[in-house]
Design a protein around this motif. Structure first.
Motif, PDB file in Angstrom:
ATOM      1  N   ILE A   1       0.838  -1.206   0.000  1.00 19.31           N
ATOM      2  CA  ILE A   1       0.000   0.000   0.000  1.00 19.31           C
ATOM      3  C   ILE A   1       0.870   1.252   0.000  1.00 19.31           C
ATOM      4  CG2 ILE A   1      -1.727   1.306   1.299  1.00 19.31           C
ATOM      5  CD1 ILE A   1      -2.658  -1.436   2.461  1.00 19.31           C
ATOM      6  N   ALA A   2       1.892   1.265   0.855  1.00 21.36           N
ATOM      7  CA  ALA A   2       2.736   2.450   0.998  1.00 21.36           C
ATOM      8  C   ALA A   2       3.454   2.802  -0.301  1.00 21.36           C
ATOM      9  CB  ALA A   2       3.744   2.230   2.125  1.00 21.36           C
ATOM     10  N   VAL A   3       4.005   1.804  -0.965  1.00 22.13           N
ATOM     11  CA  VAL A   3       4.732   2.072  -2.213  1.00 22.13           C
ATOM     12  C   VAL A   3       3.778   2.587  -3.287  1.00 22.13           C
ATOM     13  CG1 VAL A   3       6.089   1.042  -4.072  1.00 22.13           C
ATOM     14  CG2 VAL A   3       6.559   0.417  -1.699  1.00 22.13           C
ATOM     15  N   ALA A   4       2.617   1.969  -3.408  1.00 24.81           N
ATOM     16  CA  ALA A   4       1.649   2.395  -4.426  1.00 24.81           C
ATOM     17  C   ALA A   4       1.107   3.791  -4.144  1.00 24.81           C
ATOM     18  CB  ALA A   4       0.502   1.395  -4.497  1.00 24.81           C
ATOM     19  N   ALA A   5       0.942   4.120  -2.858  1.00 30.63           N
ATOM     20  CA  ALA A   5       0.349   5.409  -2.473  1.00 30.63           C
ATOM     21  C   ALA A   5       1.394   6.477  -2.180  1.00 30.63           C
ATOM     22  CB  ALA A   5      -0.541   5.214  -1.247  1.00 30.63           C
ATOM     23  N   HIS A   6       2.683   6.145  -2.374  1.00 31.39           N
ATOM     24  CA  HIS A   6       3.775   7.093  -2.107  1.00 31.39           C
ATOM     25  C   HIS A   6       3.687   7.620  -0.678  1.00 31.39           C
ATOM     26  CE1 HIS A   6       4.440   6.963  -6.423  1.00 31.39           C
ATOM     27  NE2 HIS A   6       3.189   7.331  -6.616  1.00 31.39           N
TER      28      HIS A   6
ATOM     29  N   THR B   1      -7.703   3.126  -2.341  1.00 31.17           N
ATOM     30  CA  THR B   1      -6.737   3.945  -3.087  1.00 31.17           C
ATOM     31  C   THR B   1      -7.211   4.367  -4.473  1.00 31.17           C
ATOM     32  OG1 THR B   1      -5.681   2.006  -4.076  1.00 31.17           O
ATOM     33  CG2 THR B   1      -4.844   2.741  -1.926  1.00 31.17           C
ATOM     34  N   SER B   2      -8.293   3.768  -4.955  1.00 32.72           N
ATOM     35  CA  SER B   2      -8.766   3.983  -6.331  1.00 32.72           C
ATOM     36  C   SER B   2      -7.740   3.513  -7.359  1.00 32.72           C
ATOM     37  CB  SER B   2      -9.109   5.468  -6.573  1.00 32.72           C
ATOM     38  OG  SER B   2     -10.166   5.876  -5.729  1.00 32.72           O
ATOM     39  N   LEU B   3      -6.910   2.561  -6.961  1.00 29.70           N
ATOM     40  CA  LEU B   3      -5.936   1.956  -7.861  1.00 29.70           C
ATOM     41  C   LEU B   3      -6.313   0.496  -8.089  1.00 29.70           C
ATOM     42  CD1 LEU B   3      -2.619   3.289  -6.234  1.00 29.70           C
ATOM     43  CD2 LEU B   3      -3.745   4.199  -8.285  1.00 29.70           C
ATOM     44  N   ARG B   4      -5.941  -0.028  -9.243  1.00 27.37           N
ATOM     45  CA  ARG B   4      -6.214  -1.426  -9.547  1.00 27.37           C
ATOM     46  C   ARG B   4      -4.998  -2.264  -9.146  1.00 27.37           C
ATOM     47  NH1 ARG B   4      -9.775  -3.903 -13.004  1.00 27.37           N
ATOM     48  NH2 ARG B   4     -10.328  -1.889 -13.946  1.00 27.37           N
ATOM     49  N   PHE B   5      -5.152  -3.050  -8.103  1.00 25.48           N
ATOM     50  CA  PHE B   5      -4.059  -3.884  -7.608  1.00 25.48           C
ATOM     51  C   PHE B   5      -4.126  -5.282  -8.219  1.00 25.48           C
ATOM     52  CE2 PHE B   5      -3.605  -0.631  -4.476  1.00 25.48           C
ATOM     53  CZ  PHE B   5      -2.365  -0.806  -3.870  1.00 25.48           C
ATOM     54  N   LYS B   6      -2.963  -5.859  -8.431  1.00 23.40           N
ATOM     55  CA  LYS B   6      -2.876  -7.278  -8.742  1.00 23.40           C
ATOM     56  C   LYS B   6      -2.262  -7.973  -7.527  1.00 23.40           C
ATOM     57  CE  LYS B   6       1.732  -7.277 -10.884  1.00 23.40           C
ATOM     58  NZ  LYS B   6       2.516  -7.537 -12.117  1.00 23.40           N
TER      59      LYS B   6
ATOM     60  N   ALA C   1      11.493  -4.473  -2.809  1.00 23.28           N
ATOM     61  CA  ALA C   1      12.400  -3.650  -3.614  1.00 23.28           C
ATOM     62  C   ALA C   1      12.008  -3.653  -5.086  1.00 23.28           C
ATOM     63  CB  ALA C   1      13.836  -4.146  -3.451  1.00 23.28           C
ATOM     64  N   ASP C   2      11.431  -4.757  -5.544  1.00 23.98           N
ATOM     65  CA  ASP C   2      11.114  -4.909  -6.966  1.00 23.98           C
ATOM     66  C   ASP C   2       9.720  -4.428  -7.349  1.00 23.98           C
ATOM     67  OD1 ASP C   2      13.600  -5.975  -7.410  1.00 23.98           O
ATOM     68  OD2 ASP C   2      12.936  -8.065  -7.458  1.00 23.98           O
ATOM     69  N   ILE C   3       8.937  -3.933  -6.396  1.00 20.64           N
ATOM     70  CA  ILE C   3       7.592  -3.456  -6.735  1.00 20.64           C
ATOM     71  C   ILE C   3       7.674  -2.349  -7.786  1.00 20.64           C
ATOM     72  CG2 ILE C   3       5.557  -2.216  -5.899  1.00 20.64           C
ATOM     73  CD1 ILE C   3       5.876  -3.529  -3.227  1.00 20.64           C
ATOM     74  N   ASP C   4       6.834  -2.453  -8.793  1.00 25.30           N
ATOM     75  CA  ASP C   4       6.719  -1.412  -9.813  1.00 25.30           C
ATOM     76  C   ASP C   4       5.642  -0.431  -9.358  1.00 25.30           C
ATOM     77  OD1 ASP C   4       6.310   0.186 -12.014  1.00 25.30           O
ATOM     78  OD2 ASP C   4       6.093  -1.467 -13.442  1.00 25.30           O
ATOM     79  N   GLN C   5       6.035   0.809  -9.109  1.00 25.04           N
ATOM     80  CA  GLN C   5       5.067   1.794  -8.621  1.00 25.04           C
ATOM     81  C   GLN C   5       3.951   2.063  -9.623  1.00 25.04           C
ATOM     82  OE1 GLN C   5       7.734   5.086  -7.400  1.00 25.04           O
ATOM     83  NE2 GLN C   5       6.875   4.823  -5.372  1.00 25.04           N
ATOM     84  N   ASN C   6       4.215   1.795 -10.878  1.00 28.55           N
ATOM     85  CA  ASN C   6       3.195   2.016 -11.904  1.00 28.55           C
ATOM     86  C   ASN C   6       2.282   0.807 -12.088  1.00 28.55           C
ATOM     87  OD1 ASN C   6       4.179   4.643 -12.593  1.00 28.55           O
ATOM     88  ND2 ASN C   6       5.844   3.665 -13.730  1.00 28.55           N
TER      89      ASN C   6
ATOM     90  N   PHE D   1      -7.976   6.280   1.199  1.00 27.06           N
ATOM     91  CA  PHE D   1      -6.587   6.505   1.610  1.00 27.06           C
ATOM     92  C   PHE D   1      -5.912   7.194   0.429  1.00 27.06           C
ATOM     93  CE2 PHE D   1      -2.107   5.228   2.266  1.00 27.06           C
ATOM     94  CZ  PHE D   1      -1.938   5.702   3.565  1.00 27.06           C
ATOM     95  N   PRO D   2      -5.745   8.522   0.498  1.00 32.22           N
ATOM     96  CA  PRO D   2      -5.271   9.290  -0.663  1.00 32.22           C
ATOM     97  C   PRO D   2      -3.896   8.845  -1.161  1.00 32.22           C
ATOM     98  CG  PRO D   2      -6.150  10.741   1.040  1.00 32.22           C
ATOM     99  CD  PRO D   2      -6.045   9.377   1.656  1.00 32.22           C
ATOM    100  N   VAL D   3      -3.752   8.849  -2.470  1.00 35.67           N
ATOM    101  CA  VAL D   3      -2.467   8.553  -3.105  1.00 35.67           C
ATOM    102  C   VAL D   3      -1.733   9.868  -3.321  1.00 35.67           C
ATOM    103  CG1 VAL D   3      -1.344   7.659  -5.177  1.00 35.67           C
ATOM    104  CG2 VAL D   3      -3.339   6.479  -4.222  1.00 35.67           C
ATOM    105  N   GLN D   4      -0.522   9.968  -2.782  1.00 34.49           N
ATOM    106  CA  GLN D   4       0.276  11.179  -2.916  1.00 34.49           C
ATOM    107  C   GLN D   4       1.114  11.132  -4.196  1.00 34.49           C
ATOM    108  OE1 GLN D   4       1.400  12.789   1.321  1.00 34.49           O
ATOM    109  NE2 GLN D   4       2.157  10.691   1.194  1.00 34.49           N
ATOM    110  N   SER D   5       1.707  12.259  -4.531  1.00 34.23           N
ATOM    111  CA  SER D   5       2.574  12.333  -5.702  1.00 34.23           C
ATOM    112  C   SER D   5       3.932  11.717  -5.385  1.00 34.23           C
ATOM    113  CB  SER D   5       2.776  13.794  -6.129  1.00 34.23           C
ATOM    114  OG  SER D   5       1.544  14.388  -6.456  1.00 34.23           O
ATOM    115  N   ARG D   6       4.559  11.168  -6.404  1.00 36.26           N
ATOM    116  CA  ARG D   6       5.918  10.651  -6.250  1.00 36.26           C
ATOM    117  C   ARG D   6       6.843  11.794  -5.853  1.00 36.26           C
ATOM    118  NH1 ARG D   6       9.266   6.676 -10.297  1.00 36.26           N
ATOM    119  NH2 ARG D   6      11.354   7.431  -9.824  1.00 36.26           N
ATOM    120  N   ARG D   7       7.766  11.529  -4.930  1.00 33.50           N
ATOM    121  CA  ARG D   7       8.573  12.595  -4.344  1.00 33.50           C
ATOM    122  C   ARG D   7       9.919  12.837  -5.020  1.00 33.50           C
ATOM    123  NH1 ARG D   7       6.927  13.862   0.963  1.00 33.50           N
ATOM    124  NH2 ARG D   7       4.758  13.231   1.201  1.00 33.50           N
ATOM    125  N   ASP D   8      10.562  11.809  -5.563  1.00 30.03           N
ATOM    126  CA  ASP D   8      12.000  11.889  -5.801  1.00 30.03           C
ATOM    127  C   ASP D   8      12.420  12.783  -6.954  1.00 30.03           C
ATOM    128  OD1 ASP D   8      11.215  10.065  -7.879  1.00 30.03           O
ATOM    129  OD2 ASP D   8      13.299   9.399  -7.984  1.00 30.03           O
ATOM    130  N   ALA D   9      11.592  12.959  -7.992  1.00 31.78           N
ATOM    131  CA  ALA D   9      11.958  13.774  -9.154  1.00 31.78           C
ATOM    132  C   ALA D   9      13.326  13.361  -9.694  1.00 31.78           C
ATOM    133  CB  ALA D   9      11.959  15.264  -8.789  1.00 31.78           C
TER     134      ALA D   9
END
Length: 287
Positions: free
Chosen positions: A89-94, A151-156, A171-176, A199-207
């Motif tokens: 959840i954390a990785v997908a929701a940043h 999250t309004s995301l489609r999880f597998k 480590a190998d989770i694909d955020q997309n 549970f709101p999804v935030q924007s990716r931080r790292d740029a």
């Protein structure tokens, strides 16, 4: 002496000598390529300018490092099945992730206040009651359907069958490609009152400004999840000591005095890691 055999022997010896002479150059090229790649990244000034070892079993240090401010937080119990779901959840929701320890309850409250978090999602058996108001605490009801509803995301779903594969899986989770890393041996405990709430999804931080981050199978799940949630790539290495594994050296090459985050006490102290990188490079260059 048979001339044909003599020529064959000379050619064999010459060929072996040529290969032996070329091998160090080939290896040196590989090391230089690794150094160039590692040093090419532009790292944000928010991160330490030198190798930093973070021993963070509960996630406090990496949450603060990667998420000084965060509207959301995932908090789970210490079972591996809960950690895998929380990390998913954390990785997908940043979002940052922490493992809950009742003895440090006040520290969680303090960190939540410091990060200005407004929504906390608990996974598993966490001793925090649901609440609403300025700071909302919500309980995960479990299952894959709830992940999408929250999250309004489609999880597998991806089964993790071996506990030793857990760190690499995170480590190998694909955020997309949101993925529930589901433990094959058990699902997290579901507490009373749990229901799927936003549970709101935030924007990716790292740029693309994250430092190189390395981990081994011994690294903690929350530390890896926090780096991945931020958007950093986490490189899994076979051994923590760059002097003992070429793959580890290549992941750290050129970073003996530059930004590098190593997750876990197995890497030694920050000073020791920097020294080992420089020593491994010198040894690798030696004829």
């Amino acid at each position: 002496m048979n001339t044909s055999r003599f020529r064959t022997a000379v050619c064999a010896v010459s060929g072996a000598a040529l290969l032996a002479g070329c091998t160090p150059d080939v290896q040196l090229d590989a090391l230089e390529q690794a150094k160039t790649a590692n040093l090419a990244r532009h790292v944000s000034a928010e991160f330490p300018a030198e190798p930093t070892v973070v021993d963070d079993p509960l996630g406090f240090e990496t949450a603060s490092m990667f998420f000084p401010r965060s509207e959301t937080l995932v908090l789970c119990d210490d079972t591996l099945e809960a950690q895998l779901r929380a990390a998913s959840i954390a990785v997908a929701a940043h979002a940052p992730m922490l493992v809950y320890d009742t003895a440090r309850h006040a520290d969680y409250v303090s960190l939540i206040a410091d990060m200005r978090t407004v929504t906390v999602l608990t996974v598993g058996d966490v001793a925090m009651a649901p609440s609403s108001g300025a700071m909302r605490i919500r309980r995960d009801p479990g299952g894959i359907r709830a992940l999408g509803e929250m999250t309004s995301l489609r999880f597998k779903e991806q089964l993790v069958r071996d506990v030793n594969d857990a760190a690499r899986a995170v480590a190998d989770i694909d955020q997309n490609d949101p993925t529930w890393l589901r433990a094959a041996w058990a699902d997290p405990v579901t507490k009373p009152g749990a229901k799927a709430e936003p549970f709101p999804v935030q924007s990716r931080r790292d740029a693309n400004m994250a430092p190189q981050v390395v981990a081994t199978w011994e690294s903690s799940i929350p530390s890896i999840a926090n780096a991945r949630g931020y958007g950093a790539t986490v490189t899994m290495v076979p051994l923590a000591d760059p002097r003992r594994a070429q793959e580890t050296l290549f992941a750290m090459a050129g970073l003996g005095d530059n930004p590098l985050i190593a997750l876990g006490s197995q890497f030694g102290s920050s000073e020791e890691l920097g020294f080992r990188i420089r020593q491994a490079e010198r040894h690798y260059r030696a004829p």
